[in-house]
Design a protein around this motif. Sequence first.
Motif, PDB file in Angstrom:
ATOM      1  N   ILE A  32      -4.067  -8.520  -8.885  1.00 12.31           N
ATOM      2  CA  ILE A  32      -5.251  -7.801  -8.420  1.00 12.31           C
ATOM      3  C   ILE A  32      -4.911  -6.318  -8.436  1.00 12.31           C
ATOM      4  N   THR A  33      -5.796  -5.495  -8.988  1.00 13.53           N
ATOM      5  CA  THR A  33      -5.563  -4.055  -9.039  1.00 13.53           C
ATOM      6  C   THR A  33      -6.754  -3.303  -8.461  1.00 13.53           C
ATOM      7  N   ALA A  34      -6.498  -2.069  -8.057  1.00 12.77           N
ATOM      8  CA  ALA A  34      -7.559  -1.192  -7.569  1.00 12.77           C
ATOM      9  C   ALA A  34      -7.113   0.252  -7.736  1.00 12.77           C
ATOM     10  N   ARG A  35      -8.076   1.131  -7.700  1.00  7.38           N
ATOM     11  CA  ARG A  35      -7.766   2.563  -7.710  1.00  7.38           C
ATOM     12  C   ARG A  35      -7.586   2.988  -6.263  1.00  7.38           C
ATOM     13  N   GLY A  36      -6.416   3.545  -5.964  1.00 10.01           N
ATOM     14  CA  GLY A  36      -6.135   4.036  -4.625  1.00 10.01           C
ATOM     15  C   GLY A  36      -6.195   5.549  -4.590  1.00 10.01           C
ATOM     16  N   ALA A  37      -6.189   6.119  -3.400  1.00  8.56           N
ATOM     17  CA  ALA A  37      -6.248   7.571  -3.246  1.00  8.56           C
ATOM     18  C   ALA A  37      -5.050   8.249  -3.894  1.00  8.56           C
ATOM     19  N   ALA A  38      -3.893   7.608  -3.858  1.00 17.99           N
ATOM     20  CA  ALA A  38      -2.668   8.188  -4.416  1.00 17.99           C
ATOM     21  C   ALA A  38      -2.340   7.637  -5.808  1.00 17.99           C
ATOM     22  N   GLY A  39      -3.249   6.867  -6.392  1.00 19.35           N
ATOM     23  CA  GLY A  39      -3.008   6.284  -7.706  1.00 19.35           C
ATOM     24  C   GLY A  39      -3.290   4.802  -7.700  1.00 19.35           C
ATOM     25  N   PRO A  40      -3.015   4.136  -8.826  1.00 16.64           N
ATOM     26  CA  PRO A  40      -3.333   2.711  -8.916  1.00 16.64           C
ATOM     27  C   PRO A  40      -2.440   1.865  -8.008  1.00 16.64           C
ATOM     28  N   VAL A  41      -3.003   0.773  -7.505  1.00 12.60           N
ATOM     29  CA  VAL A  41      -2.261  -0.196  -6.703  1.00 12.60           C
ATOM     30  C   VAL A  41      -2.514  -1.585  -7.277  1.00 12.60           C
ATOM     31  N   GLY A  42      -1.614  -2.505  -6.955  1.00 11.13           N
ATOM     32  CA  GLY A  42      -1.806  -3.870  -7.393  1.00 11.13           C
ATOM     33  C   GLY A  42      -0.808  -4.803  -6.742  1.00 11.13           C
TER      34      GLY A  42
END
Length: 169
Positions: A32-42
């Motif tokens: 699962i991935t998402a765009r985070g405030a500090a960059g991509p997360v997953g």
Amino acid sequence: MTATSDLGTVQLASPDLLRSVFRRHAAGVAVITARGAAGPVGFTATSLTSVSAEPPLISFGIGTGASSWPAIAEAEHVGVHILGEHQQALATTFARSGADRFGPATAWHEGPEGVPVLDDVPAWLIARVVSRVPAGDHRIVLAEVVLGDPSGAGRPLLYHQGRFTALRD
């Protein structure tokens, strides 16, 4: 506490009992991935579930202590990537705490809605988060599928007995 009966060795409910039983349950592996405030997360998930065909809904669980949780808690959209049997290293990277998940070893690109999309997976979806349901130390995220691509090649990666594995013929 355990007791022996006609049913075998019975244990009272505990985190260890739950883990022991679910080690025997083979599950598909997704990232699962998402765009985070500090960059991509997953993160690696084995809790992905198809919930409804109309509307097209999926769900997955995430621990509130997970490093990806703050971004998932705020994300409007998530990426869901079904991993292939050739992607054990990718699954391990996204499962390991402190790993450089989007470093040089991970092939990805920015997809629709700014969601990180992993390259060369058998299938992926972009889904709009509709609800985050409290469930103990986790949240169950419900999301409506917006678009996706099921055309990638490869057989699925599975998780069973505490390790990644492949289907056997």
